[in-house]
Design a protein around this motif. Structure first.
Motif, PDB file in Angstrom:
ATOM      1  N   LEU A   4     -90.772  -1.196  64.027  1.00  0.00           N
ATOM      2  CA  LEU A   4     -90.947  -2.411  63.259  1.00  0.00           C
ATOM      3  C   LEU A   4     -89.638  -2.780  62.543  1.00  0.00           C
ATOM      4  O   LEU A   4     -89.265  -3.956  62.475  1.00  0.00           O
ATOM      5  N   ALA A   5     -88.962  -1.777  62.038  1.00  0.00           N
ATOM      6  CA  ALA A   5     -87.710  -2.021  61.318  1.00  0.00           C
ATOM      7  C   ALA A   5     -86.675  -2.688  62.225  1.00  0.00           C
ATOM      8  O   ALA A   5     -85.937  -3.581  61.797  1.00  0.00           O
ATOM      9  N   GLU A   6     -86.644  -2.268  63.459  1.00  0.00           N
ATOM     10  CA  GLU A   6     -85.682  -2.859  64.394  1.00  0.00           C
ATOM     11  C   GLU A   6     -86.019  -4.318  64.667  1.00  0.00           C
ATOM     12  O   GLU A   6     -85.132  -5.165  64.776  1.00  0.00           O
ATOM     13  N   VAL A   7     -87.297  -4.581  64.773  1.00  0.00           N
ATOM     14  CA  VAL A   7     -87.719  -5.963  64.966  1.00  0.00           C
ATOM     15  C   VAL A   7     -87.289  -6.800  63.763  1.00  0.00           C
ATOM     16  O   VAL A   7     -86.748  -7.898  63.898  1.00  0.00           O
ATOM     17  N   ALA A   8     -87.525  -6.223  62.578  1.00  0.00           N
ATOM     18  CA  ALA A   8     -87.182  -6.934  61.350  1.00  0.00           C
ATOM     19  C   ALA A   8     -85.688  -7.260  61.316  1.00  0.00           C
ATOM     20  O   ALA A   8     -85.289  -8.401  61.038  1.00  0.00           O
ATOM     21  N   SER A  19     -94.622  -7.031  59.395  1.00  0.00           N
ATOM     22  CA  SER A  19     -95.968  -6.484  59.305  1.00  0.00           C
ATOM     23  C   SER A  19     -96.981  -7.599  59.018  1.00  0.00           C
ATOM     24  O   SER A  19     -98.046  -7.655  59.627  1.00  0.00           O
ATOM     25  N   TYR A  20     -96.618  -8.495  58.111  1.00  0.00           N
ATOM     26  CA  TYR A  20     -97.541  -9.580  57.776  1.00  0.00           C
ATOM     27  C   TYR A  20     -97.696 -10.570  58.916  1.00  0.00           C
ATOM     28  O   TYR A  20     -98.765 -11.150  59.103  1.00  0.00           O
ATOM     29  N   VAL A  21     -96.657 -10.765  59.660  1.00  0.00           N
ATOM     30  CA  VAL A  21     -96.787 -11.620  60.845  1.00  0.00           C
ATOM     31  C   VAL A  21     -97.824 -11.004  61.781  1.00  0.00           C
ATOM     32  O   VAL A  21     -98.707 -11.673  62.309  1.00  0.00           O
ATOM     33  N   LEU A  22     -97.714  -9.690  61.939  1.00  0.00           N
ATOM     34  CA  LEU A  22     -98.609  -8.988  62.863  1.00  0.00           C
ATOM     35  C   LEU A  22    -100.057  -9.009  62.376  1.00  0.00           C
ATOM     36  O   LEU A  22    -100.980  -9.213  63.167  1.00  0.00           O
ATOM     37  N   SER A  23    -100.236  -8.788  61.102  1.00  0.00           N
ATOM     38  CA  SER A  23    -101.601  -8.640  60.612  1.00  0.00           C
ATOM     39  C   SER A  23    -102.198  -9.955  60.126  1.00  0.00           C
ATOM     40  O   SER A  23    -103.409 -10.094  60.053  1.00  0.00           O
ATOM     41  N   GLY A  24    -101.338 -10.897  59.784  1.00  0.00           N
ATOM     42  CA  GLY A  24    -101.851 -12.168  59.294  1.00  0.00           C
ATOM     43  C   GLY A  24    -102.457 -12.061  57.909  1.00  0.00           C
ATOM     44  O   GLY A  24    -103.225 -12.917  57.492  1.00  0.00           O
ATOM     45  N   LYS A  25    -102.120 -11.015  57.180  1.00  0.00           N
ATOM     46  CA  LYS A  25    -102.761 -10.820  55.881  1.00  0.00           C
ATOM     47  C   LYS A  25    -102.086 -11.602  54.753  1.00  0.00           C
ATOM     48  O   LYS A  25    -102.580 -11.644  53.637  1.00  0.00           O
ATOM     49  N   ARG A  26    -100.927 -12.158  55.042  1.00  0.00           N
ATOM     50  CA  ARG A  26    -100.322 -13.084  54.070  1.00  0.00           C
ATOM     51  C   ARG A  26     -99.767 -14.253  54.860  1.00  0.00           C
ATOM     52  O   ARG A  26     -99.435 -14.107  56.033  1.00  0.00           O
ATOM     53  N   SER A  27     -99.653 -15.356  54.205  1.00  0.00           N
ATOM     54  CA  SER A  27     -99.170 -16.524  54.944  1.00  0.00           C
ATOM     55  C   SER A  27     -97.658 -16.417  55.147  1.00  0.00           C
ATOM     56  O   SER A  27     -96.916 -15.951  54.288  1.00  0.00           O
ATOM     57  N   ILE A  28     -97.249 -16.835  56.302  1.00  0.00           N
ATOM     58  CA  ILE A  28     -95.851 -16.757  56.717  1.00  0.00           C
ATOM     59  C   ILE A  28     -95.462 -18.143  57.228  1.00  0.00           C
ATOM     60  O   ILE A  28     -96.254 -18.790  57.899  1.00  0.00           O
ATOM     61  N   SER A  29     -94.282 -18.585  56.898  1.00  0.00           N
ATOM     62  CA  SER A  29     -93.887 -19.926  57.360  1.00  0.00           C
ATOM     63  C   SER A  29     -93.754 -19.926  58.878  1.00  0.00           C
ATOM     64  O   SER A  29     -93.452 -18.909  59.491  1.00  0.00           O
ATOM     65  N   THR A  30     -94.004 -21.090  59.434  1.00  0.00           N
ATOM     66  CA  THR A  30     -94.005 -21.199  60.887  1.00  0.00           C
ATOM     67  C   THR A  30     -92.682 -20.762  61.496  1.00  0.00           C
ATOM     68  O   THR A  30     -92.655 -20.063  62.508  1.00  0.00           O
ATOM     69  N   THR A  31     -91.589 -21.183  60.874  1.00  0.00           N
ATOM     70  CA  THR A  31     -90.283 -20.840  61.458  1.00  0.00           C
ATOM     71  C   THR A  31     -90.071 -19.330  61.466  1.00  0.00           C
ATOM     72  O   THR A  31     -89.640 -18.766  62.464  1.00  0.00           O
ATOM     73  N   THR A  32     -90.383 -18.694  60.354  1.00  0.00           N
ATOM     74  CA  THR A  32     -90.219 -17.240  60.293  1.00  0.00           C
ATOM     75  C   THR A  32     -91.104 -16.547  61.321  1.00  0.00           C
ATOM     76  O   THR A  32     -90.667 -15.664  62.049  1.00  0.00           O
ATOM     77  N   ARG A  33     -92.338 -16.992  61.364  1.00  0.00           N
ATOM     78  CA  ARG A  33     -93.265 -16.375  62.300  1.00  0.00           C
ATOM     79  C   ARG A  33     -92.721 -16.447  63.729  1.00  0.00           C
ATOM     80  O   ARG A  33     -92.707 -15.475  64.455  1.00  0.00           O
ATOM     81  N   GLN A  34     -92.260 -17.622  64.072  1.00  0.00           N
ATOM     82  CA  GLN A  34     -91.766 -17.794  65.436  1.00  0.00           C
ATOM     83  C   GLN A  34     -90.568 -16.899  65.712  1.00  0.00           C
ATOM     84  O   GLN A  34     -90.444 -16.308  66.782  1.00  0.00           O
ATOM     85  N   ARG A  35     -89.700 -16.817  64.719  1.00  0.00           N
ATOM     86  CA  ARG A  35     -88.521 -15.972  64.904  1.00  0.00           C
ATOM     87  C   ARG A  35     -88.935 -14.515  65.132  1.00  0.00           C
ATOM     88  O   ARG A  35     -88.447 -13.835  66.024  1.00  0.00           O
ATOM     89  N   VAL A  36     -89.871 -14.083  64.333  1.00  0.00           N
ATOM     90  CA  VAL A  36     -90.338 -12.696  64.452  1.00  0.00           C
ATOM     91  C   VAL A  36     -91.021 -12.463  65.801  1.00  0.00           C
ATOM     92  O   VAL A  36     -90.755 -11.477  66.489  1.00  0.00           O
ATOM     93  N   GLU A  37     -91.866 -13.399  66.154  1.00  0.00           N
ATOM     94  CA  GLU A  37     -92.576 -13.241  67.430  1.00  0.00           C
ATOM     95  C   GLU A  37     -91.606 -13.194  68.593  1.00  0.00           C
ATOM     96  O   GLU A  37     -91.779 -12.446  69.553  1.00  0.00           O
ATOM     97  N   GLU A  38     -90.590 -13.996  68.484  1.00  0.00           N
ATOM     98  CA  GLU A  38     -89.541 -14.012  69.502  1.00  0.00           C
ATOM     99  C   GLU A  38     -88.888 -12.617  69.621  1.00  0.00           C
ATOM    100  O   GLU A  38     -88.724 -12.070  70.711  1.00  0.00           O
ATOM    101  N   SER A  39     -88.544 -12.067  68.480  1.00  0.00           N
ATOM    102  CA  SER A  39     -87.907 -10.746  68.466  1.00  0.00           C
ATOM    103  C   SER A  39     -88.835  -9.679  69.047  1.00  0.00           C
ATOM    104  O   SER A  39     -88.413  -8.807  69.797  1.00  0.00           O
TER     105      SER A  39
END
Lengths: 337, 337
Positions: A4-8, A19-39
């Motif tokens: 996870l750290a490497e992804v971050a 972690s929050y992108v993965l679990s959806g337990k806190r709201s994440i901005s769309t741009t950040t989410r997309q960047r993370v998902e991409e990684s």
DNA sequence: GTTGACTGTCGAAGCGCTTCGACACACCTA
DNA sequence: TAGGTGTGTCGAAGCGCTTCGACAGTCAAC
């Protein structure tokens, strides 16, 4: 292994954000989410199950205890197991397969180690030795089958008592007065397996109410054992014109034997079975039957369990209503001379 | 939940000592060991599976992919699965049950997440899409079944080619010249399932060598489908006197139909089956058969896998030799008029 | 313009175990 | 008696993730 750290790092965010992108337990901005998902996709990241289980105390695994006995008709068990597995996956859970062999120890091992979040038990006996353990833990569990005392337990099962009653009613309506029950292997009754005893109870009670005569014979199944059972039945009750079969491996032999003896089905003898649909429709005669809804039972068990895991719903006994499908093996009782 | 640290405190030792008592990876004095064991028992300690997996990168879980298809005879699969589960437990492993449904994704998920230490795959197709994934990972795996290319893979299976040959030889020795093969459902062949095709290959090759005529017909199983298949066989090859059945759900129907048609077994027609022992001995005629050693296969698969996990042994193909047991369903070919 | 309520992100503290190097001690050898 | 060799035990550093509290920044309301 990618962590996870490497992804971050790759996405330029902190690991908690990933972690929050993965679990959806806190709201994440769309741009950040997309960047993370991409990684995540680029690096081919898969969360480590062990670490996840440790940190969250949730393994996302459901333990399934299936009987290992050879005196049970396995296909039904298998069908349930497969339905459970499929249902569990749909809810994000994997299945840990425990064979009945270990008995209560398996329950201890699983609840103690946090290997699984919950369990499903099959082949429940009326006074099952695993039940006290289940009552004494907060780990959610569901039984497929019905023990004598359901206090504090969640159970899913076909209503076998009603099933027995239904079979008797059907034969009674057709005018049959003498009914024989070809049951499971003797060992099944000796073990006080819930479904077998409850069916029998339903059969007997309704038969008494309707004034029918009922003869119950356990049967090992297979050709020879069925032949012996059949011989004894006609020996004892020559007037027998209705059969209720609750033993898949005795069904086809029974039909073959009746044919061989010149007893026509359904003209001379009617047969009603309690078995999976497939067995009833693939036999040499289309058999009037009450289906054992294996799939449905597996599905419902998972639903109950997931409900409990999500903190909803309480202890509940789900009894599926039996349905009798009339096919070619049952008809009016022969007229007595 | 009791933790290792609590046990350590209770026993008056450090937590690493407790860990070493548990794993036996370092020598511990007898007195210390006893004290620790005593504490473990008193506190009812169970190691946490997640933490253990995280720290050691070993989950002690073996993933088992069983097919979910309905066109396969499930009892064999179930028997293998149960044997695998029992064998795995004996080596300290639990079984994670994966249904074929997920396909290659399941392989990715399991290897990626470290959920399991190794996998066993059943129902292998000749050119299985999961194989590249297995070759591309260091996670040990064993196939139950034989794909076309076994390079870099460990496989356990009955030698189905030899099985086919054996059946043909037996019938040939009895003087049969025209043989019909009642096979698995068409879908099984369309999927290029290894065992079905290899059996067929063995049958054909040996038949050619011995100058016999062989007619192969896939069959869905069940009474009606078998009746249709049988009719077509006798239509096309009225001289047929030997049957090889590789489809458990067609066996009993076949015997019943032959009986009904007035063809005596084994006087007029001989039947050889490829099926589990139980099916062969419980049928209405004791059937000459080559047993599918499900238990043995499951056991061997686990052994191979555990060997690989312990760093022993390499890639290997284990083919179990078929054994034909002569029973009451096969005899000398009828004399041609 | 200040206040307050949200939103989105981060840092850090674990979760319970394994494992490595260090170390204290006993014992033997020279 | 000094040096070497084992033995048995300890401390501490992670394993990779979740989650809690903190904290900028934004925006609406007064």
């Amino acid at each position: 292994m990618v962590t996870l750290a490497e992804v971050a790092q790759h996405a330029g965010v902190s690991s908690s954000t990933v972690s929050y992108v993965l679990s959806g337990k806190r709201s994440i901005s769309t741009t950040t989410r997309q960047r993370v998902e991409e990684s995540i996709r680029k690096l081919g990241y898969h969360p480590n199950a062990g670490a996840r289980a440790l940190a969250s105390s949730r393994s996302n695994i459901i333990a399934l205890m299936v009987p290992l006995r050879t005196d049970m008709y396995v296909p039904v068990m298998m069908e349930i197991a497969v339905a459970v597995a499929a249902g569990a996956r749909a809810h994000g859970y994997d299945i840990l397969l425990l064979t009945g062999e270990e008995g209560p120890d398996a329950v201890r091992r699983v609840t103690g180690s946090g290997l699984a979040d919950a369990m499903i038990l099959m082949d429940v006996e009326l006074d099952d030795e695993r039940l006290p353990l289940l009552r004494g833990t907060q780990q959610p569990s569901v039984l497929i089958g019905l023990p004598a005392d359901t206090e504090g337990l969640t159970c899913v099962d076909l209503d076998f008592r009603a099933t027995g009653a239904l079979c008797v009613e059907h034969l009674a309506e057709l005018g049959h007065r003498d009914i024989a029950v070809v049951g499971e292997a003797p060992a099944v009754y000796e073990r006080h397996t819930g479904f077998a005893e409850r069916t029998l109870d339903g059969l007997r009670t309704r038969a008494r109410e309707l004034g029918l005569r009922l003869l119950h014979r356990p049967c090992e199944g297979g050709y020879d054992a069925t032949a012996a059972t059949l011989a004894r039945v006609f020996d004892e009750r020559p007037e027998t014109s209705g059969f209720v079969v609750q033993n898949e491996s005795a069904l086809e032999p029974l039909l073959a034997l009746l044919r061989q003896q010149g007893r026509a089905v359904p003209e001379d003898v009617s047969v009603v079975a309690v078995c999976p649909e497939q067995v009833a429709t693939q036999a040499s005669v289309r058999v009037t039957s009450v289906a054992v809804p294996a799939q449905e039972m597996g599905r419902r068990a998972v639903e109950q369990l997931v409900g409990k895991l999500d903190g909803l719903g309480g202890d509940e006994v789900v009894l599926l209503a039996p349905e009798l499908t009339v096919r070619a093996s049952s008809g009016p009782a022969p007229v007595r001379p």
